[in-house]
Design an enzyme around this catalytic site. Sequence first.
Site, PDB file in Angstrom:
ATOM      1  N   SER A  32      38.421  36.548  34.914  1.00 58.52           N
ATOM      2  CA  SER A  32      37.920  36.222  36.242  1.00 58.52           C
ATOM      3  C   SER A  32      36.425  36.453  36.320  1.00 58.52           C
ATOM      4  CB  SER A  32      38.639  37.131  37.242  1.00 58.52           C
ATOM      5  OG  SER A  32      37.987  37.110  38.477  1.00 58.52           O
ATOM      6  N   TYR A  74      41.843  45.915  40.269  1.00 52.69           N
ATOM      7  CA  TYR A  74      42.164  44.577  39.756  1.00 52.69           C
ATOM      8  C   TYR A  74      41.085  44.121  38.777  1.00 52.69           C
ATOM      9  CZ  TYR A  74      42.216  39.500  39.528  1.00 52.69           C
ATOM     10  OH  TYR A  74      42.177  38.204  39.067  1.00 52.69           O
ATOM     11  N   LYS A 110      40.930  43.322  34.370  1.00 50.04           N
ATOM     12  CA  LYS A 110      40.384  42.168  33.622  1.00 50.04           C
ATOM     13  C   LYS A 110      39.348  42.640  32.596  1.00 50.04           C
ATOM     14  CE  LYS A 110      42.745  39.016  35.830  1.00 50.04           C
ATOM     15  NZ  LYS A 110      43.965  38.493  35.195  1.00 50.04           N
TER      16      LYS A 110
HETATM   17  P1  NAD Z   1      49.966  33.831  40.865  1.00 50.24           P
HETATM   18  O1  NAD Z   1      50.312  35.136  41.484  1.00 50.24           O
HETATM   19  O2  NAD Z   1      50.279  32.587  41.609  1.00 50.24           O
HETATM   20  O3  NAD Z   1      50.594  33.722  39.403  1.00 50.24           O
HETATM   21  C1  NAD Z   1      50.816  34.846  38.604  1.00 50.24           C
HETATM   22  C2  NAD Z   1      52.261  34.791  38.125  1.00 50.24           C
HETATM   23  O4  NAD Z   1      52.523  35.916  37.278  1.00 50.24           O
HETATM   24  C3  NAD Z   1      53.260  34.858  39.275  1.00 50.24           C
HETATM   25  O5  NAD Z   1      54.144  33.767  39.181  1.00 50.24           O
HETATM   26  C4  NAD Z   1      53.987  36.197  39.073  1.00 50.24           C
HETATM   27  O6  NAD Z   1      55.327  36.129  39.489  1.00 50.24           O
HETATM   28  C5  NAD Z   1      53.825  36.419  37.569  1.00 50.24           C
HETATM   29  N1  NAD Z   1      53.857  37.831  37.146  1.00 50.24           N
HETATM   30  C6  NAD Z   1      53.135  38.872  37.618  1.00 50.24           C
HETATM   31  N2  NAD Z   1      53.434  40.001  36.946  1.00 50.24           N
HETATM   32  C7  NAD Z   1      54.362  39.661  35.995  1.00 50.24           C
HETATM   33  C8  NAD Z   1      55.063  40.380  35.001  1.00 50.24           C
HETATM   34  N3  NAD Z   1      54.914  41.694  34.841  1.00 50.24           N
HETATM   35  N4  NAD Z   1      55.939  39.704  34.205  1.00 50.24           N
HETATM   36  C9  NAD Z   1      56.132  38.369  34.372  1.00 50.24           C
HETATM   37  N5  NAD Z   1      55.507  37.645  35.300  1.00 50.24           N
HETATM   38  C10 NAD Z   1      54.620  38.279  36.124  1.00 50.24           C
HETATM   39  O7  NAD Z   1      48.386  33.898  40.536  1.00 50.24           O
HETATM   40  P2  NAD Z   1      47.386  32.765  40.050  1.00 50.24           P
HETATM   41  O8  NAD Z   1      46.418  32.533  41.149  1.00 50.24           O
HETATM   42  O9  NAD Z   1      48.142  31.634  39.479  1.00 50.24           O
HETATM   43  O10 NAD Z   1      46.619  33.569  38.919  1.00 50.24           O
HETATM   44  C11 NAD Z   1      46.996  33.497  37.566  1.00 50.24           C
HETATM   45  C12 NAD Z   1      46.087  34.411  36.749  1.00 50.24           C
HETATM   46  O11 NAD Z   1      44.725  34.033  36.969  1.00 50.24           O
HETATM   47  C13 NAD Z   1      46.179  35.876  37.142  1.00 50.24           C
HETATM   48  O12 NAD Z   1      46.099  36.667  35.977  1.00 50.24           O
HETATM   49  C14 NAD Z   1      44.953  36.086  38.011  1.00 50.24           C
HETATM   50  O13 NAD Z   1      44.506  37.427  37.972  1.00 50.24           O
HETATM   51  C15 NAD Z   1      43.953  35.153  37.355  1.00 50.24           C
HETATM   52  N6  NAD Z   1      42.888  34.719  38.266  1.00 50.24           N
HETATM   53  C16 NAD Z   1      43.218  34.122  39.448  1.00 50.24           C
HETATM   54  C17 NAD Z   1      42.207  33.746  40.328  1.00 50.24           C
HETATM   55  C18 NAD Z   1      42.549  33.130  41.659  1.00 50.24           C
HETATM   56  O14 NAD Z   1      41.679  33.141  42.548  1.00 50.24           O
HETATM   57  N7  NAD Z   1      43.739  32.577  41.855  1.00 50.24           N
HETATM   58  C19 NAD Z   1      40.859  33.958  39.988  1.00 50.24           C
HETATM   59  C20 NAD Z   1      40.567  34.532  38.760  1.00 50.24           C
HETATM   60  C21 NAD Z   1      41.592  34.909  37.900  1.00 50.24           C
HETATM   61  N1  UFG Z   2      36.044  34.856  53.289  1.00 55.15           N
HETATM   62  C1  UFG Z   2      35.934  34.831  54.673  1.00 55.15           C
HETATM   63  N2  UFG Z   2      37.079  34.918  55.414  1.00 55.15           N
HETATM   64  C2  UFG Z   2      38.310  35.042  54.855  1.00 55.15           C
HETATM   65  C3  UFG Z   2      38.414  35.061  53.444  1.00 55.15           C
HETATM   66  C4  UFG Z   2      37.257  34.976  52.687  1.00 55.15           C
HETATM   67  O1  UFG Z   2      34.832  34.736  55.216  1.00 55.15           O
HETATM   68  O2  UFG Z   2      39.312  35.126  55.578  1.00 55.15           O
HETATM   69  C5  UFG Z   2      34.824  34.709  52.474  1.00 55.15           C
HETATM   70  C6  UFG Z   2      34.533  35.881  51.552  1.00 55.15           C
HETATM   71  O3  UFG Z   2      33.762  36.862  52.227  1.00 55.15           O
HETATM   72  C7  UFG Z   2      33.788  35.196  50.399  1.00 55.15           C
HETATM   73  C8  UFG Z   2      34.437  33.816  50.334  1.00 55.15           C
HETATM   74  O4  UFG Z   2      35.034  33.607  51.603  1.00 55.15           O
HETATM   75  O5  UFG Z   2      32.428  35.047  50.731  1.00 55.15           O
HETATM   76  C9  UFG Z   2      35.499  33.692  49.243  1.00 55.15           C
HETATM   77  O6  UFG Z   2      36.447  34.730  49.407  1.00 55.15           O
HETATM   78  P1  UFG Z   2      37.843  34.742  48.585  1.00 55.15           P
HETATM   79  O7  UFG Z   2      38.598  35.946  49.058  1.00 55.15           O
HETATM   80  O8  UFG Z   2      38.512  33.424  48.718  1.00 55.15           O
HETATM   81  O9  UFG Z   2      37.369  34.858  47.075  1.00 55.15           O
HETATM   82  P2  UFG Z   2      36.506  35.981  46.342  1.00 55.15           P
HETATM   83  O10 UFG Z   2      35.300  35.283  45.775  1.00 55.15           O
HETATM   84  O11 UFG Z   2      36.269  37.140  47.203  1.00 55.15           O
HETATM   85  O12 UFG Z   2      37.474  36.442  45.182  1.00 55.15           O
HETATM   86  C10 UFG Z   2      38.261  35.529  44.427  1.00 55.15           C
HETATM   87  C11 UFG Z   2      39.553  36.221  44.005  1.00 55.15           C
HETATM   88  C12 UFG Z   2      39.228  37.349  43.061  1.00 55.15           C
HETATM   89  C13 UFG Z   2      38.457  36.817  41.892  1.00 55.15           C
HETATM   90  C14 UFG Z   2      37.218  36.107  42.383  1.00 55.15           C
HETATM   91  C15 UFG Z   2      36.477  35.471  41.232  1.00 55.15           C
HETATM   92  O13 UFG Z   2      40.215  36.746  45.135  1.00 55.15           O
HETATM   93  O14 UFG Z   2      40.415  37.893  42.564  1.00 55.15           O
HETATM   94  O15 UFG Z   2      37.571  35.089  43.317  1.00 55.15           O
HETATM   95  O16 UFG Z   2      37.323  34.654  40.510  1.00 55.15           O
HETATM   96  F1  UFG Z   2      38.101  37.837  41.111  1.00 55.15           F
END
Ligand code: NAD
Ligand code: UFG
Length: 336
Positions: A125, A149, A153
């Site tokens: 991330s 969290y 990573k």
């Molecule tokens: P998500 O929660 O939709 O998908 C994660 C999946 O992993 C879920 O289906 C959950 O059931 C499964 N899971 C969690 N723990 C598990 C375990 N112990 N065993 C088996 N399955 C398990 O999340 P996502 O948004 O699809 O994110 C996927 C990956 O990308 C995550 O590692 C997350 O940290 C990373 N990531 C997501 C974002 C974002 O904004 N969505 C940003 C950066 C990184």
């Molecule tokens: N924001 C608002 N109102 C809300 C939600 C968010 O104003 O209700 C703003 C936040 O302050 C930020 C922007 O919208 O400026 C984006 O916020 P998000 O919560 O959507 O995303 P972040 O950038 O804070 O974080 C996300 C994931 C993290 C990940 C990161 C980088 O939640 O897990 O992107 O990948 F690490």
Amino acid sequence: MKTILVTGGAGFIGSHTCVELLNAGYEVVVLDNLINSKEASIDRIKEITGKDAKFYKTDLLDYEDTLKVFSENKIDAVIHFAGLKAVGESVEKPLAYYENNIGGTLNLLKAMKINGCKKIVFSSSATVYGVNNTVPYTEDMPTSATNPYGYTKVMIEQILKDIAFADKEWSVVSLRYFNPIGAHESGLIGENPKGIPNNLVPYIAQVALGKLASLRVFGNDYDTPDGTGVRDYIHVVDLAKGHLAALKYSDANKGFQPINLGTGKGSSVLEVAKAYEKACGKEIPVVITPRRAGDIAWSYADTTLAKKLLGWEAQSGLDKMCADSWNFTVKNPEGI
Ligand code: NAD
Ligand code: UFG
């Protein structure tokens, strides 16, 4: 034909990646404990592609069950999405986050090693850039975190780097995602958060649906053009395609390689709200509230390395991301 194990494949990014893998002719095995997703998304993947992903409802924390997935399938490479991802929850439950994300990854890596599978694409991330780097973020910048969290990573990247250093046969690509939003064009799969969404676009989607009254904008006094936070939003389908490019890269390259997946372009909270209004044809009322703890003003990627190493570049802009998010939301008002 290559078989790819997709951990967390029932989740948001994982399900979109399964669609791209199946469309590209890979065999797909999904391992997910469904803690943050539903088995229905596996059916939806089939509905979109006309092909089956083999599904194991397995928890990575169960080492024996994880081993079984490897013994029953000849896995060529792993894409590792499984993990917990809510920043606020990780502050409240650090042990659960360290145990699940790091413990689960260790079990996976042990099972891979025993089975001679040494290719992994990991979901990292942009959060690993912490608070001390300046945009655009490049992969050589020092990593750090501000919450459990984020530390999972940073730590998993270190573990992967150490493994690839100790055994030169490993190929590890750590993809540092910026802000994935949007949904598959079909509207069949998308983001499905439980309860009140933490992230911006799922929150706006609930406002557009009429389930939440207004968008709380967390601060308009940042040093950005309109005072609100700037992020690098990327369409989840573009992101999914980046994983296929990373798999190809891992076929030809060994070692540990972090790569940013973003568009390289930042958008403010108010710009996203405006784009969503255009997509849904409704007004998104906004209320300015104090800053959210831990937020930074700017985050966007330098995408040079992804272009150079993967030959990959994001295609969709913010309007398409919002249109696809709204299409999914309207078709699935209660989620998948
Ligand atoms: P998500 O929660 O939709 O998908 C994660 C999946 O992993 C879920 O289906 C959950 O059931 C499964 N899971 C969690 N723990 C598990 C375990 N112990 N065993 C088996 N399955 C398990 O999340 P996502 O948004 O699809 O994110 C996927 C990956 O990308 C995550 O590692 C997350 O940290 C990373 N990531 C997501 C974002 C974002 O904004 N969505 C940003 C950066 C990184
Ligand atoms: N924001 C608002 N109102 C809300 C939600 C968010 O104003 O209700 C703003 C936040 O302050 C930020 C922007 O919208 O400026 C984006 O916020 P998000 O919560 O959507 O995303 P972040 O950038 O804070 O974080 C996300 C994931 C993290 C990940 C990161 C980088 O939640 O897990 O992107 O990948 F690490």
